[in-house]
Design a protein around this motif. Structure first.
Motif, PDB file in Angstrom:
ATOM      1  N   SER A  71     130.190 -28.513  55.786  1.00 37.08           N
ATOM      2  CA  SER A  71     130.746 -29.784  55.316  1.00 37.08           C
ATOM      3  C   SER A  71     131.088 -29.769  53.837  1.00 37.08           C
ATOM      4  O   SER A  71     132.010 -30.467  53.402  1.00 37.08           O
ATOM      5  N   ALA A  72     130.407 -28.969  53.042  1.00 34.98           N
ATOM      6  CA  ALA A  72     130.666 -28.940  51.600  1.00 34.98           C
ATOM      7  C   ALA A  72     131.951 -28.198  51.252  1.00 34.98           C
ATOM      8  O   ALA A  72     132.550 -28.465  50.213  1.00 34.98           O
ATOM      9  N   VAL A  73     132.395 -27.283  52.124  1.00 32.90           N
ATOM     10  CA  VAL A  73     133.530 -26.440  51.744  1.00 32.90           C
ATOM     11  C   VAL A  73     134.702 -26.470  52.725  1.00 32.90           C
ATOM     12  O   VAL A  73     135.795 -26.026  52.378  1.00 32.90           O
ATOM     13  N   ILE A  74     134.505 -26.976  53.928  1.00 29.77           N
ATOM     14  CA  ILE A  74     135.539 -26.842  54.958  1.00 29.77           C
ATOM     15  C   ILE A  74     136.793 -27.651  54.620  1.00 29.77           C
ATOM     16  O   ILE A  74     137.915 -27.191  54.836  1.00 29.77           O
ATOM     17  N   ALA A  75     136.646 -28.835  54.058  1.00 24.45           N
ATOM     18  CA  ALA A  75     137.825 -29.646  53.727  1.00 24.45           C
ATOM     19  C   ALA A  75     138.658 -28.967  52.647  1.00 24.45           C
ATOM     20  O   ALA A  75     139.886 -28.894  52.756  1.00 24.45           O
ATOM     21  N   ALA A  76     138.010 -28.454  51.616  1.00 18.96           N
ATOM     22  CA  ALA A  76     138.741 -27.760  50.549  1.00 18.96           C
ATOM     23  C   ALA A  76     139.412 -26.498  51.077  1.00 18.96           C
ATOM     24  O   ALA A  76     140.545 -26.172  50.703  1.00 18.96           O
ATOM     25  N   MET A  77     138.731 -25.788  51.967  1.00 25.82           N
ATOM     26  CA  MET A  77     139.315 -24.578  52.540  1.00 25.82           C
ATOM     27  C   MET A  77     140.543 -24.908  53.380  1.00 25.82           C
ATOM     28  O   MET A  77     141.571 -24.236  53.293  1.00 25.82           O
ATOM     29  N   LEU A  78     140.464 -25.951  54.183  1.00 32.05           N
ATOM     30  CA  LEU A  78     141.605 -26.331  55.019  1.00 32.05           C
ATOM     31  C   LEU A  78     142.782 -26.813  54.167  1.00 32.05           C
ATOM     32  O   LEU A  78     143.938 -26.470  54.443  1.00 32.05           O
TER      33      LEU A  78
ATOM     34  N   PHE B 253     142.645 -24.236  64.581  1.00 39.36           N
ATOM     35  CA  PHE B 253     141.608 -24.803  65.432  1.00 39.36           C
ATOM     36  C   PHE B 253     140.263 -24.577  64.752  1.00 39.36           C
ATOM     37  O   PHE B 253     139.881 -23.432  64.508  1.00 39.36           O
ATOM     38  N   VAL B 254     139.565 -25.663  64.453  1.00 40.20           N
ATOM     39  CA  VAL B 254     138.280 -25.570  63.769  1.00 40.20           C
ATOM     40  C   VAL B 254     137.196 -26.014  64.740  1.00 40.20           C
ATOM     41  O   VAL B 254     137.168 -27.166  65.170  1.00 40.20           O
ATOM     42  N   GLY B 255     136.306 -25.085  65.081  1.00 39.18           N
ATOM     43  CA  GLY B 255     135.213 -25.398  65.986  1.00 39.18           C
ATOM     44  C   GLY B 255     133.974 -25.806  65.209  1.00 39.18           C
ATOM     45  O   GLY B 255     133.582 -25.147  64.256  1.00 39.18           O
ATOM     46  N   TYR B 256     133.393 -26.928  65.598  1.00 42.52           N
ATOM     47  CA  TYR B 256     132.140 -27.377  64.972  1.00 42.52           C
ATOM     48  C   TYR B 256     131.196 -27.841  66.078  1.00 42.52           C
ATOM     49  O   TYR B 256     131.615 -28.155  67.181  1.00 42.52           O
ATOM     50  N   TYR B 257     129.922 -27.883  65.765  1.00 42.12           N
ATOM     51  CA  TYR B 257     128.910 -28.184  66.774  1.00 42.12           C
ATOM     52  C   TYR B 257     128.599 -29.681  66.809  1.00 42.12           C
ATOM     53  O   TYR B 257     128.703 -30.380  65.803  1.00 42.12           O
ATOM     54  N   ARG B 258     128.185 -30.156  67.976  1.00 43.94           N
ATOM     55  CA  ARG B 258     127.910 -31.587  68.142  1.00 43.94           C
ATOM     56  C   ARG B 258     126.705 -32.041  67.330  1.00 43.94           C
ATOM     57  O   ARG B 258     126.598 -33.219  66.993  1.00 43.94           O
TER      58      ARG B 258
ATOM     59  N   ALA C 146     134.044 -33.933  57.858  1.00 43.10           N
ATOM     60  CA  ALA C 146     134.830 -33.267  56.819  1.00 43.10           C
ATOM     61  C   ALA C 146     136.143 -32.730  57.385  1.00 43.10           C
ATOM     62  O   ALA C 146     137.188 -32.803  56.730  1.00 43.10           O
ATOM     63  N   ILE C 147     136.100 -32.235  58.613  1.00 43.24           N
ATOM     64  CA  ILE C 147     137.334 -31.753  59.251  1.00 43.24           C
ATOM     65  C   ILE C 147     138.257 -32.932  59.547  1.00 43.24           C
ATOM     66  O   ILE C 147     139.471 -32.860  59.328  1.00 43.24           O
ATOM     67  N   ALA C 148     137.683 -34.024  60.019  1.00 42.82           N
ATOM     68  CA  ALA C 148     138.489 -35.212  60.343  1.00 42.82           C
ATOM     69  C   ALA C 148     139.115 -35.841  59.110  1.00 42.82           C
ATOM     70  O   ALA C 148     140.112 -36.558  59.209  1.00 42.82           O
TER      71      ALA C 148
ATOM     72  N   ILE D 241     140.776 -34.422  56.907  1.00 43.14           N
ATOM     73  CA  ILE D 241     142.071 -33.786  56.666  1.00 43.14           C
ATOM     74  C   ILE D 241     143.019 -34.272  57.748  1.00 43.14           C
ATOM     75  O   ILE D 241     142.947 -33.855  58.902  1.00 43.14           O
ATOM     76  N   ALA D 242     143.896 -35.157  57.407  1.00 42.50           N
ATOM     77  CA  ALA D 242     144.839 -35.728  58.375  1.00 42.50           C
ATOM     78  C   ALA D 242     146.117 -34.900  58.373  1.00 42.50           C
ATOM     79  O   ALA D 242     147.045 -35.163  57.611  1.00 42.50           O
ATOM     80  N   ASP D 243     146.136 -33.893  59.190  1.00 39.55           N
ATOM     81  CA  ASP D 243     147.307 -33.041  59.303  1.00 39.55           C
ATOM     82  C   ASP D 243     147.460 -32.635  60.764  1.00 39.55           C
ATOM     83  O   ASP D 243     146.484 -32.240  61.392  1.00 39.55           O
ATOM     84  N   PRO D 244     148.660 -32.715  61.315  1.00 35.41           N
ATOM     85  CA  PRO D 244     148.833 -32.377  62.735  1.00 35.41           C
ATOM     86  C   PRO D 244     148.642 -30.897  63.038  1.00 35.41           C
ATOM     87  O   PRO D 244     148.480 -30.518  64.194  1.00 35.41           O
ATOM     88  N   ARG D 245     148.631 -30.059  62.008  1.00 34.13           N
ATOM     89  CA  ARG D 245     148.438 -28.623  62.238  1.00 34.13           C
ATOM     90  C   ARG D 245     146.962 -28.256  62.382  1.00 34.13           C
ATOM     91  O   ARG D 245     146.643 -27.122  62.700  1.00 34.13           O
ATOM     92  N   ILE D 246     146.070 -29.211  62.156  1.00 33.14           N
ATOM     93  CA  ILE D 246     144.637 -28.945  62.269  1.00 33.14           C
ATOM     94  C   ILE D 246     144.095 -29.663  63.496  1.00 33.14           C
ATOM     95  O   ILE D 246     144.292 -30.870  63.668  1.00 33.14           O
TER      96      ILE D 246
END
Length: 145
Positions: A78-85, A100-105, A113-115, A117-122
């Motif tokens: 969560s600390a780095v995934i948004a910046a990386m994307l 495609f970014v896989g994360y665990y429930r 953090a993935i959500a 990033i509002a981009d249709p490519r993710i």
């Protein structure tokens, strides 16, 4: 028996042992060369008569390279995934791709953090197992429908 005779016989035995080793290793190399040359001859007689050779430059400089999928397994990122994307979206100079970014429930912070990033490519993919598992396990779950 003189020491010189003993040493010369030992040297002769060692030379014989070494020569047998060189012979076996040479036969191994010869077998690999024969397999390579046979395969090359076979492909030139059969495959390359029907299909042209594929070179890496064909895929690099192709005018229509096609769709590309990028899989990213994430656990407690969560600390780095948004910046990386964001950096990937900014820097990747390719016309047609999806990440495609896989994360665990049981890792909702990474999912949030993935959500963000509002981009249709993710595309975020929630893994239906509690993490962490192996990265390969996360990728397999991302690819199954």
């Amino acid at each position: 028996m003189l020491a010189a005779d003993v040493l010369s016989r030992i040297a002769a035995e060692l030379a014989l042992f070494a020569s047998v080793g060189f012979l076996l290793l040479g036969l191994n190399d010869l077998a690999v060369d024969i397999i390579y040359l046979t395969r090359r001859l076979w492909r030139s007689r059969t495959v390359y008569r029907r299909y042209r050779k594929a070179y890496a430059s064909f895929f690099c400089f192709n005018k229509n390279p096609g769709f590309m999928a990028i899989f990213v397994p994430a656990w407690e990122e969560s600390a780095v995934i948004a910046a990386m994307l964001k950096a990937t979206l900014k820097r990747l100079d390719y016309p047609d791709y999806r990440i495609f970014v896989g994360y665990y429930r049981n890792d909702p912070a990474t999912g949030a953090a993935i959500a963000s990033i509002a981009d249709p490519r993710i595309t975020s993919v929630e893994v239906e197992a509690d993490g962490p598992t192996t990265k390969a396990d996360c990728l397999i779950i991302c690819t199954t429908p």
